[in-house]
Enzyme design. Structure first.
Site, PDB file in Angstrom:
ATOM      1  N   LYS A   1       0.844  -1.207   0.000  1.00 32.34           N
ATOM      2  CA  LYS A   1       0.000   0.000   0.000  1.00 32.34           C
ATOM      3  C   LYS A   1       0.878   1.256   0.000  1.00 32.34           C
ATOM      4  O   LYS A   1       2.079   1.184   0.283  1.00 32.34           O
ATOM      5  CB  LYS A   1      -0.892  -0.012   1.249  1.00 32.34           C
TER       6      LYS A   1
ATOM      7  N   TYR B   1      16.393  29.798   6.986  1.00 37.35           N
ATOM      8  CA  TYR B   1      15.351  30.617   7.627  1.00 37.35           C
ATOM      9  C   TYR B   1      15.512  30.696   9.143  1.00 37.35           C
ATOM     10  O   TYR B   1      15.736  29.683   9.806  1.00 37.35           O
ATOM     11  CB  TYR B   1      13.976  30.037   7.319  1.00 37.35           C
TER      12      TYR B   1
HETATM   13  C1  PLP Z   1      -0.360  -1.528   6.863  1.00 37.17           C
HETATM   14  C2  PLP Z   1      -1.004  -2.768   7.329  1.00 37.17           C
HETATM   15  C3  PLP Z   1      -0.237  -3.936   7.524  1.00 37.17           C
HETATM   16  C4  PLP Z   1       1.264  -3.967   7.444  1.00 37.17           C
HETATM   17  O1  PLP Z   1       1.798  -3.463   8.648  1.00 37.17           O
HETATM   18  P1  PLP Z   1       3.370  -3.475   8.944  1.00 37.17           P
HETATM   19  O2  PLP Z   1       3.480  -3.044  10.359  1.00 37.17           O
HETATM   20  O3  PLP Z   1       3.953  -2.469   8.008  1.00 37.17           O
HETATM   21  O4  PLP Z   1       3.861  -4.838   8.696  1.00 37.17           O
HETATM   22  C5  PLP Z   1      -0.918  -5.093   7.825  1.00 37.17           C
HETATM   23  N1  PLP Z   1      -2.269  -5.110   7.961  1.00 37.17           N
HETATM   24  C6  PLP Z   1      -3.010  -4.011   7.813  1.00 37.17           C
HETATM   25  C7  PLP Z   1      -4.484  -4.102   7.987  1.00 37.17           C
HETATM   26  C8  PLP Z   1      -2.416  -2.791   7.511  1.00 37.17           C
HETATM   27  O5  PLP Z   1      -3.171  -1.698   7.364  1.00 37.17           O
END
Ligand code: PLP
Length: 380
Positions: free
Chosen positions: A49, A273
């Protein structure tokens, strides 16, 4: 040699993008294989994702499959469709949907749909085609998923919809809060109960999944039939007190940029800045063309580590939208030399964890937020 741009080889530097996220795909394959060995579950879902946590979804997905992932996980159906459009055919699960979600398109492309409410279950059942569904139950994270009190009713309805041929229930899942051993155990108990109800209402052979990287590595009782691993496949640790190397993982992404200007300045020169940094002696300032528009956290101003020609410095002064400055003292740094913000610390550069610490956040956010004008390059 680094002090002389003509001698350091303009060709070598011009071949690389000005701002580069270099992703080592063999590291992702290696990490998936290592996680598979460590967890021993029948299935491993590589979570790609959010543009593969900033690494690029499609290349990361391919590398993960090469390493032994037999499922891919994303949030949005659009992300899953992108994988299919790239020709990736392994099972893909998408688990977060807006009210206008394109379930029909997902079904047509053979994308499994995570469903976390009765309304969504009905919408999926009444979309054209026969959806393959993973039911999400809330076992204690308090986020998405069917509430504990509604689980029996929703599972019964799911079984009925399955008997009528309107969908197929393929999985049952939940997500951990990682709030400690007792909390994990409590969530496992609620999940077991949901699985027992599913069985009782006639939903059989479900793929049960609960653990993400942290649970998969540290809590064997949370592994069930499949683990959904995200951060670990990119070689980063989900734990505050364990490094990538401690877990046998290799960080896959190195973020760097070519230095675009160097100049000698006098002692007492204010930098960036607000002049939060002032030189204490005559020195060389090097300008790095990465800023918060690229996702470099402004919170790490004056602190983020940067490696140039094998020496690690700190950002001098504020990180701006497009650039920041490094005070390299009398080191012979030249235009075109690479400034590496983070990568695999085994190669002597800072880590994403170092940047997370300086920015008061977690490594997940450091890599996921990368964007702006960064170009991704892939090495296998
Ligand atoms: C993002 C996510 C994962 C992966 O989590 P990690 O800690 O990066 O391994 C697994 N399950 C769900 C539902 C998620 O949203």
């Amino acid at each position: 040699m680094t002090g002389d741009p003509s001698a350091s080889g303009a060709d070598a530097t011009s071949a690389r993008p000005l701002r580069e996220a270099l992703v080592d795909l063999s590291a992702i394959s290696h990490n998936v294989a290592a996680l598979r060995r460590a967890t021993g579950t029948g299935h491993l879902m590589a979570v790609v994702k959010a543009r593969g946590y900033g690494h690029g979804a499609v290349p990361s997905a391919r590398a993960a499959v090469d390493g032994g992932a037999d499922w891919l996980g994303v949030v949005e159906i659009a992300e899953a469709l992108e994988l299919r459009a790239a020709g990736i055919t392994v099972p893909v699960l998408a688990w977060l949907h807006g009210p206008e979600a394109r379930f029909e398109e997902a079904i047509a492309e053979g994308i499994d749909i995570g469903v976390g409410s009765l309304a969504q279950l009905e919408a999926v059942a009444h979309s054209a085609g026969t959806a393959s569904v993973h039911l999400k139950v809330d076992t204690g994270l308090g986020r998405g998923g069917v509430a504990e009190g509604d689980t029996a009713r929703v599972l019964e309805r799911a079984a009925e919809l399955e008997r009528r041929g309107l969908l197929r229930i393929r999985g049952l899942f939940s997500h951990l809060a990682n709030a400690g051993e007792d909390a994990d155990a409590a969530q496992v108990a609620v999940f077991d109960q949901a699985a027992a109800i599913a069985d009782a209402v006639g939903l059989r052979d479900l793929i049960r999944h609960l653990a993400a990287t942290a649970g998969a590595l540290r809590a064997p009782s949370t592994r069930f039939d499949l683990v959904r691993v995200g951060i670990g496949i990119y070689g980063l640790s989900p734990f505050e007190h364990a490094t990538s190397a401690d877990l046998g993982l290799r960080p896959a992404l190195e973020l760097s940029a070519a230095i675009v200007s160097v100049k000698r300045v006098a002692a007492g020169t204010g930098v960036s800045y607000g002049h939060t940094y002032r030189t204490t002696a005559e020195t060389t300032l090097a300008l790095v063309p990465l800023g918060y528009a690229e996702g470099v956290p402004r919170q790490a101003s004056g602190a983020g580590p940067v490696s140039i020609n094998g020496v690690t410095y700190r950002v001098a002064g504020r990180i701006a939208m497009d650039q920041f400055v490094v005070d390299v003292g009398d080191a012979p740094v030249a235009v075109g030399d690479r400034a590496v913000l983070f990568g695999d610390p085994a190669t002597g550069v800072p880590s994403a964890d170092d940047w997370a610490r300086e920015a008061g956040t977690i490594n997940y956010e450091i890599v996921t937020r990368l964007g702006g004008r960064i170009e991704h390059r892939y090495r296998s």
